[in-house]
Every structure is written in C-alpha cells, then in structure tokens.
Scaffold this motif. Structure first.
Motif, PDB file in Angstrom:
ATOM      1  N   VAL A   1       0.821  -1.209   0.000  1.00  0.00           N
ATOM      2  CA  VAL A   1       0.000   0.000   0.000  1.00  0.00           C
ATOM      3  C   VAL A   1       0.861   1.267   0.000  1.00  0.00           C
ATOM      4  O   VAL A   1       1.949   1.314   0.571  1.00  0.00           O
ATOM      5  N   VAL A   2       0.345   2.295  -0.677  1.00  0.00           N
ATOM      6  CA  VAL A   2       0.999   3.614  -0.748  1.00  0.00           C
ATOM      7  C   VAL A   2      -0.093   4.678  -0.684  1.00  0.00           C
ATOM      8  O   VAL A   2      -1.279   4.390  -0.839  1.00  0.00           O
ATOM      9  N   GLU A   3       0.326   5.914  -0.466  1.00  0.00           N
ATOM     10  CA  GLU A   3      -0.601   7.033  -0.527  1.00  0.00           C
ATOM     11  C   GLU A   3      -0.608   7.614  -1.933  1.00  0.00           C
ATOM     12  O   GLU A   3       0.452   7.803  -2.542  1.00  0.00           O
ATOM     13  N   VAL A   4      -1.790   7.907  -2.442  1.00  0.00           N
ATOM     14  CA  VAL A   4      -1.958   8.587  -3.730  1.00  0.00           C
ATOM     15  C   VAL A   4      -2.776   9.850  -3.479  1.00  0.00           C
ATOM     16  O   VAL A   4      -3.868   9.783  -2.887  1.00  0.00           O
TER      17      VAL A   4
ATOM     18  N   GLY B   1      -5.296  12.582  -3.457  1.00  0.00           N
ATOM     19  CA  GLY B   1      -6.684  12.620  -3.915  1.00  0.00           C
ATOM     20  C   GLY B   1      -7.472  11.379  -3.571  1.00  0.00           C
ATOM     21  O   GLY B   1      -8.703  11.384  -3.621  1.00  0.00           O
ATOM     22  N   ALA B   2      -6.777  10.289  -3.220  1.00  0.00           N
ATOM     23  CA  ALA B   2      -7.468   9.048  -2.853  1.00  0.00           C
ATOM     24  C   ALA B   2      -7.716   9.015  -1.355  1.00  0.00           C
ATOM     25  O   ALA B   2      -6.844   9.370  -0.563  1.00  0.00           O
ATOM     26  N   LYS B   3      -8.905   8.588  -0.954  1.00  0.00           N
ATOM     27  CA  LYS B   3      -9.253   8.571   0.463  1.00  0.00           C
ATOM     28  C   LYS B   3      -8.548   7.438   1.206  1.00  0.00           C
ATOM     29  O   LYS B   3      -8.146   7.582   2.351  1.00  0.00           O
ATOM     30  N   SER B   4      -8.423   6.304   0.534  1.00  0.00           N
ATOM     31  CA  SER B   4      -7.796   5.148   1.188  1.00  0.00           C
ATOM     32  C   SER B   4      -6.438   4.860   0.552  1.00  0.00           C
ATOM     33  O   SER B   4      -6.134   5.360  -0.544  1.00  0.00           O
ATOM     34  N   LEU B   5      -5.655   4.065   1.218  1.00  0.00           N
ATOM     35  CA  LEU B   5      -4.359   3.666   0.685  1.00  0.00           C
ATOM     36  C   LEU B   5      -4.559   2.784  -0.548  1.00  0.00           C
ATOM     37  O   LEU B   5      -5.505   1.997  -0.626  1.00  0.00           O
ATOM     38  N   ALA B   6      -3.662   2.917  -1.504  1.00  0.00           N
ATOM     39  CA  ALA B   6      -3.775   2.178  -2.770  1.00  0.00           C
ATOM     40  C   ALA B   6      -2.818   0.997  -2.781  1.00  0.00           C
ATOM     41  O   ALA B   6      -1.678   1.099  -2.315  1.00  0.00           O
ATOM     42  N   THR B   7      -3.289  -0.126  -3.308  1.00  0.00           N
ATOM     43  CA  THR B   7      -2.410  -1.291  -3.490  1.00  0.00           C
ATOM     44  C   THR B   7      -1.595  -1.074  -4.760  1.00  0.00           C
ATOM     45  O   THR B   7      -2.128  -1.130  -5.869  1.00  0.00           O
ATOM     46  N   SER B   8      -0.316  -0.855  -4.596  1.00  0.00           N
ATOM     47  CA  SER B   8       0.518  -0.406  -5.716  1.00  0.00           C
ATOM     48  C   SER B   8       0.722  -1.455  -6.787  1.00  0.00           C
ATOM     49  O   SER B   8       1.018  -1.123  -7.937  1.00  0.00           O
ATOM     50  N   CYS B   9       0.556  -2.744  -6.457  1.00  0.00           N
ATOM     51  CA  CYS B   9       0.821  -3.795  -7.451  1.00  0.00           C
ATOM     52  C   CYS B   9      -0.238  -3.847  -8.538  1.00  0.00           C
ATOM     53  O   CYS B   9      -0.002  -4.416  -9.610  1.00  0.00           O
ATOM     54  N   VAL B  10      -1.427  -3.250  -8.290  1.00  0.00           N
ATOM     55  CA  VAL B  10      -2.498  -3.298  -9.289  1.00  0.00           C
ATOM     56  C   VAL B  10      -3.011  -1.896  -9.654  1.00  0.00           C
ATOM     57  O   VAL B  10      -3.968  -1.766 -10.410  1.00  0.00           O
ATOM     58  N   TYR B  11      -2.374  -0.877  -9.145  1.00  0.00           N
ATOM     59  CA  TYR B  11      -2.848   0.501  -9.339  1.00  0.00           C
ATOM     60  C   TYR B  11      -2.024   1.151 -10.464  1.00  0.00           C
ATOM     61  O   TYR B  11      -0.840   1.406 -10.305  1.00  0.00           O
ATOM     62  N   PRO B  12      -2.628   1.450 -11.625  1.00  0.00           N
ATOM     63  CA  PRO B  12      -1.872   2.037 -12.742  1.00  0.00           C
ATOM     64  C   PRO B  12      -1.528   3.507 -12.486  1.00  0.00           C
ATOM     65  O   PRO B  12      -2.301   4.235 -11.852  1.00  0.00           O
ATOM     66  N   ILE B  13      -0.379   3.918 -12.979  1.00  0.00           N
ATOM     67  CA  ILE B  13       0.008   5.328 -12.848  1.00  0.00           C
ATOM     68  C   ILE B  13      -0.706   6.153 -13.913  1.00  0.00           C
ATOM     69  O   ILE B  13      -1.149   5.627 -14.931  1.00  0.00           O
ATOM     70  N   ARG B  14      -0.781   7.458 -13.672  1.00  0.00           N
ATOM     71  CA  ARG B  14      -1.336   8.387 -14.650  1.00  0.00           C
ATOM     72  C   ARG B  14      -0.496   9.671 -14.619  1.00  0.00           C
ATOM     73  O   ARG B  14       0.212   9.952 -13.633  1.00  0.00           O
ATOM     74  N   GLU B  15      -0.572  10.437 -15.654  1.00  0.00           N
ATOM     75  CA  GLU B  15       0.205  11.670 -15.770  1.00  0.00           C
ATOM     76  C   GLU B  15      -0.066  12.588 -14.566  1.00  0.00           C
ATOM     77  O   GLU B  15      -1.208  12.845 -14.199  1.00  0.00           O
ATOM     78  N   GLY B  16       1.026  13.028 -13.944  1.00  0.00           N
ATOM     79  CA  GLY B  16       0.922  13.972 -12.842  1.00  0.00           C
ATOM     80  C   GLY B  16       0.595  13.368 -11.493  1.00  0.00           C
ATOM     81  O   GLY B  16       0.462  14.093 -10.501  1.00  0.00           O
ATOM     82  N   MET B  17       0.469  12.067 -11.422  1.00  0.00           N
ATOM     83  CA  MET B  17       0.123  11.408 -10.159  1.00  0.00           C
ATOM     84  C   MET B  17       1.194  11.675  -9.098  1.00  0.00           C
ATOM     85  O   MET B  17       2.392  11.660  -9.382  1.00  0.00           O
ATOM     86  N   LYS B  18       0.735  11.929  -7.858  1.00  0.00           N
ATOM     87  CA  LYS B  18       1.642  12.146  -6.739  1.00  0.00           C
ATOM     88  C   LYS B  18       1.492  10.990  -5.753  1.00  0.00           C
ATOM     89  O   LYS B  18       0.396  10.714  -5.263  1.00  0.00           O
ATOM     90  N   ILE B  19       2.623  10.340  -5.492  1.00  0.00           N
ATOM     91  CA  ILE B  19       2.633   9.102  -4.711  1.00  0.00           C
ATOM     92  C   ILE B  19       3.589   9.250  -3.535  1.00  0.00           C
ATOM     93  O   ILE B  19       4.673   9.828  -3.674  1.00  0.00           O
ATOM     94  N   VAL B  20       3.187   8.700  -2.403  1.00  0.00           N
ATOM     95  CA  VAL B  20       4.073   8.651  -1.240  1.00  0.00           C
ATOM     96  C   VAL B  20       4.180   7.188  -0.798  1.00  0.00           C
ATOM     97  O   VAL B  20       3.173   6.548  -0.494  1.00  0.00           O
ATOM     98  N   THR B  21       5.418   6.671  -0.768  1.00  0.00           N
ATOM     99  CA  THR B  21       5.630   5.265  -0.401  1.00  0.00           C
ATOM    100  C   THR B  21       6.180   5.098   1.007  1.00  0.00           C
ATOM    101  O   THR B  21       6.258   3.971   1.502  1.00  0.00           O
ATOM    102  N   ASN B  22       6.575   6.201   1.647  1.00  0.00           N
ATOM    103  CA  ASN B  22       7.294   6.063   2.915  1.00  0.00           C
ATOM    104  C   ASN B  22       6.758   6.945   4.038  1.00  0.00           C
ATOM    105  O   ASN B  22       7.506   7.377   4.915  1.00  0.00           O
ATOM    106  N   SER B  23       5.457   7.208   4.030  1.00  0.00           N
ATOM    107  CA  SER B  23       4.865   8.023   5.103  1.00  0.00           C
ATOM    108  C   SER B  23       4.614   7.160   6.334  1.00  0.00           C
ATOM    109  O   SER B  23       4.550   5.931   6.266  1.00  0.00           O
ATOM    110  N   GLU B  24       4.405   7.798   7.471  1.00  0.00           N
ATOM    111  CA  GLU B  24       4.114   7.074   8.701  1.00  0.00           C
ATOM    112  C   GLU B  24       2.803   6.316   8.581  1.00  0.00           C
ATOM    113  O   GLU B  24       2.660   5.208   9.117  1.00  0.00           O
TER     114      GLU B  24
END
Length: 583
Positions: A51-54, A56-79
């Motif tokens: 899971v990572v933070e995306v 605009g998304a309310k819940s954490l996203a499962t990165s193995c099945v979540y496609p990227i899109r132009e301009g997407m902001k992702i956080v992989t190392n938050s508390e």
C-alpha cells in the motif's frame, strides 16, 4: 514506449505508460514491499503490504495493481503507510505458526524479513481463535504445513496459471480459508506432477521439499558404502546463489571441491550421462525417421513432464522416448560398468544425484529404474539441500579453490552442459542426429532457433533431403498448448522437447529460492541459461558423439547406441497413471 511524469516521495520522475505504481517505483530505484505479488502470475492485491498514498485518494492504494497516470503524486514512505504495513504483518502473524528457528526458510523468509524491516516483534497483538492444520507429507517430494501459510496464493497461481495443473486451490471461505486439494485430499492422492514450482514461489516455510540430507550423511558415515555423487548440468550455475554470489555465476570448480570435503568417494558429472542420453535418444529418433514414426518423438529427460504425460495424456506414452533421464542413466552405468571396473558390489554403491528438480525425488522411486537389480539412484537432493549440507559441514564455499570432477565420468561435451536450459536437449540431439543423417561433419553447431526463454519454439531443418520439424516447450502450461495443436492436427513435428519447468532445469523446483523482489524484476532463467551456453561454446568437444568416454563405453561395454544391452541398462518404461487423476 511513451513515458509519463509522476511524483514519488516529493521527487519528479518518469515511468513507462501503463506501469503500475509498484513497477514505476522500481523503475526509479524504490522498492515497495510485497508478499502476494508475482508479476504476470499473481497480481491480486491481497496481502496489502504494497500500500501507498496517492494524492486525492481517500484510502491507501495497493501499488501492485494501481496504474500510474500523468501527474500522479505518490508517497511510499509516510508514517501512515508504515503503520498500515506493520498492522498487516501483525494480523498475518496472529494466525502464523511462529517456529522460526526450526523452519526450513529461517533466514530466507520474506515474511521474516518484512517483520524485521517494520520492527514487528513476537507479541500476540491479536489473540483469538486459530485453526490447526494437519501436516501433509503424503507426497514423495514435498510437504505442506498450512499452519505457516499466509494465503498469498502464489502457489495456487504457479500450479494453475503457469503449470496448468491446478491440483491446489482455496478451500472454504472467510476465516476458514486455507490452501488444499479438492475434497481435502492429501497431495499424494492427487495428480501433482512433483515439479516444485509452488515451492520456489512460496514466501514462507509453508511448503518445501522433503529433506533427505540425513540419509546421505548416514551413507557417508557407513564404512561399507561407496558413496558417489553426480551433479546435474544446471547446478553449477545456480548453487552460488545460495551463498550470495551473483545470479548466473558458474561455480563448478567450487562445487566439486565442496563435495569432496563433505566426504563423497567420487564426484562425477551428470553431463557425461547427458551425452549418453543424446546417443540413445538420437538413435531412437533416427530409427523413427527410417520407420516413418510414430511421430512426434517426445523427450523424456524431465520427470515432471513424464509424470504429467502418464497422468493426463496416457495416449501419448508410445510417443515418449524410452530413454532414462541422465540422472538415471548415470546411476545405471555406475552400478554396472563402473562397479565392475572398481571391483565394488553394486549393493554397496550409494548414488546421490544433486538435481534442480523436486520431481527427481519421485523419479528415483519409479518402476524399471534398477539396471543392476538395485535402484539406479538412491537419493536425489535439490540444490537447496546441497547448500544446507555445505553450510552444516562448515565449508567456506566462496573461498574454495576450483577442483575438477573425477574421471572417467567427469569429462562431458558442451552438449551435456546445455541440457539445463530449455531447448538444450533438442539442440544437443540435433547436433548428433543431423550429422548422422547427413553423413557429413557438422560445422555450425549452434541451433539458435531452439534457444531462448520463449514458452514455445518451433523450427524446421532441411537434412539430407528430409524436412525435419521440431518444437520445444517449457512449463506444462505451454506443453498443454503445444499438445493441443498436435492433437488437433494444427501442427506436425518429428521431434519435441518438453521441460516441466518454465525455462527448463535452470528454473527447476529444487533451485535456490529467490524472493519476489528478485523474481519480479530480474530474468533468472536467462541469466542462469546464459552461463551454460558460455560453457558450451568454450568446450573443445561440443557433440555427444565426439566424447571419448562415450565412444569407449560403447566399444567396451554397451556395444552400440540402441543395442539390446543399452536398452536393458539405459531405457525404461511408462505406465498409465490417469486412474489417479480421475478417481
């Protein structure tokens, strides 16, 4: 491929369009932990470790099945991300048998490593009802301990999607969900082909090969036993991984040195037996060409494939080569010709095979595999079991000086080396068969059309006015597709090589376990196979028919390829096992 711009942990970066967040992060040298994910095999987002933070998304996203899109902001190392992963691990541990010290995967367990990374300790965070599952050791080659299973379903995906066998799956629902066979049968009661692909993808110690190293240590301690070891072609380019050496490192010399220090009386090379396999198999193929079939002739070196054929396609048994595998041919020669040469009673010879394959454990138990009246091979160990023996003996493997195999069963041609890769048996056979058919010395020895990691390869060769059609398949899923084409008259072949495991023996179920973080992003098969082809190209002799020991044994002992004596010692028979499948 078009790349798009994204932001990961505050840094602007790019990644190929169509990538998942997991892939995009890796592309930018950031690892995201996983437990269930296997690229193109098991992409189910079940374990929630990735899971990572995306933004605009309310819940954490499962990165193995979540496609990227132009301009997407992702956080992989938050508390928030770290805490979620830690809670997931604690939940997994709440139903996990935590006997780590005695576990076969201690020190090489993906769950254990993640618990260390996220500071998860052994406290019982979530107490509650737990189910205890029976230990299943009914299969010849492996055991299953569902008390260590984390329901990642990698094993299920390997069995159903890669191998197209599907003898295991999810049973029950909810909290009672567990991995098992249909109708809760034991693994030994179903048509498992013993390939071990489920073992090499398991992240924990829930499934593993049956360790037979104790039997070997006991034989080595027995003064009445003459203990001989043989090593399969692929072992020399995979064993080093167990000692943190780069993937594809050829450790043949160190391997021989380690086996001598363990205490084996003789250290021989299965590659030599592979040369005999080619002589017998090429002769069998040429006999079918002369007698117009039956075609295709299927190779019989892979015991997983042979067991599959017997269980699921018994109608193809007449098409199987009657040749024993190199492991079994070697044992037969040691307990007959070599025993006589050394003046040793065959009953006192203990033959150990170091194999890439858990199905070899099944193979040594087969009927019609006892040329001298005793089992051709007494014990088949996996690469992993050998590594454990080396560790137990206190041998500093990486510091060993190279040593050579014992003679006379230690000098192989390049053809024997490439047996370990998909297409290798075919290429080795073609080198001898084409030369025999044409009556001329073969100059170009590389048959590139049957090389490579493609699941199915086809080629046609014009030889002495005969159009020889061949095909190669690795992995039973690909084999099934090829067989369907043949049986539907969509394709015709004279000669077909099938390896039970994808990529061949270099990716066998007995090879060193690599974590998903490696398997998903590094082509293990290609790196390991490349080392075998390098060795082949460096050999002075690259055709089995040019081998001095092969020529000598036929002249002195076996008479000629395909002789009655050769058939008695080096060939076997098969039986219909489909009754097991349909019961």
């Amino acid at each position: 491929m078009k790349e798009i711009t994204i932001t990961i942990n505050g840094k602007t970066c790019s990644a190929p369009e169509g990538s998942t967040i997991l892939e995009a992060a890796r592309y930018n040298n950031i690892d995201i932990p996983t437990l269930c994910y296997l690229k193109e095999i098991n992409e189910i987002g079940a374990c929630r470790m990735c899971v990572v933070e995306v933004e605009g998304a309310k819940s954490l996203a499962t990165s193995c099945v979540y496609p990227i899109r132009e301009g997407m902001k992702i956080v992989t190392n938050s508390e928030r991300v770290f805490q979620s992963r830690k809670i997931n691990l604690e939940l997994i541990l709440s139903t996990h048998e935590r006997k780590c010290l005695s576990c076969i995967r201690n020190g090489n367990c993906e769950l254990q490593r993640l618990c260390k990374d996220f500071n998860v300790d052994d406290e019982d965070y979530y107490n509650g009802e737990n189910y205890e599952y029976d230990f299943d050791d009914s299969a010849v080659h492996m055991y299953r301990n569902n008390n260590k299973c984390i329901l990642c379903k990698r094993c299920v995906a390997a069995c159903s999607k890669v191998q197209a066998i599907g003898v295991i799956g999810s049973n029950d629902r909810g909290f009672k969900t567990h991995i098992g066979c249909a109708f809760e049968q034991n693994l030994g009661e179903v048509s498992c082909i013993s390939c071990g692909q489920c073992i090499v993808v398991c992240p924990t110690g829930a499934i593993a090969e049956k360790d037979q190293t104790k039997e070997v240590w006991e034989a080595l301690e027995d003064p009445s036993k003459y203990v001989v070891v043989q090593t399969a072609p692929s072992i020399r380019v995979t064993l080093g991984e167990a000692f943190n050496m780069p993937i594809g490192t050829n450790v043949e010399g160190k391997m021989v040195a380690a086996l001598r220090r363990i205490g084996f009386d003789k250290v021989f090379d299965t590659n030599v037996a592979a040369d005999f396999t080619i002589m017998e198999e090429a002769t069998e193929f040429l006999n079918r060409v002369e007698n117009n079939g039956p075609f295709p002739l299927f190779t019989s070196c892979s015991p997983g494939w042979v067991k599959y054929c017997e269980s699921y396609h018994p109608e193809l048994i007449p098409n199987l080569s009657s040749c024993k595998s190199p492991q079994q041919m070697f044992g037969a020669l040691v307990k007959t010709w070599y025993a006589d040469k050394m003046g040793v009673d065959p009953k006192d010879i203990f033959v150990v095979g170091i194999m890439p394959c858990t199905a070899k454990k099944f193979e040594v138990t087969r009927e019609d595999e006892a040329a001298a009246g005793y089992s051709d091979v007494d014990v088949a160990l996996t690469t992993r079991e050998l590594a454990r023996m080396i560790d137990k003996a206190g041998i500093r493997f990486t510091e060993l000086e190279d040593e050579a195999f014992d003679n006379p069963l230690g000098e192989a041609t390049g053809a024997g080396y490439i047996f370990g890769a998909t297409g290798g048996v075919m290429e080795a056979a073609l080198r001898t068969a084409v030369e025999t058919l044409s009556g001329e010395e073969l100059q170009a020895l590389d048959f590139d059309e049957v090389r490579g990691m493609a699941g199915i390869k086809e080629a046609t060769y014009e030889v002495n006015g005969i159009e020889v059609r061949v095909a190669v398949a690795s992995g039973i899923g690909n084999a099934k597709r090829l067989i369907k084409k043949i049986q539907n008259n969509e394709a015709f072949y004279h000669f077909v090589e099938i390896m039970g495991c994808p990529g061949g023996c270099i990716n066998g179920g007995g090879q060193p376990v690599q974590p998903a973080s490696v398997r998903n992003f590094i082509d293990l098969k290609a790196k390991r196979a490349a080392a075998l082809y390098v060795e082949d190209s460096a050999r002075k002799l690259r055709k089995s028919n040019d081998s001095p020991i092969v020529q000598h044994l036929y002249k002195e002992f076996l008479e000629y390829p395909g002789s009655e004596k050769a058939h008695h010692l080096l060939h076997t028979s098969y039986r219909d096992r489909s009754v097991v499948h349909h019961s």
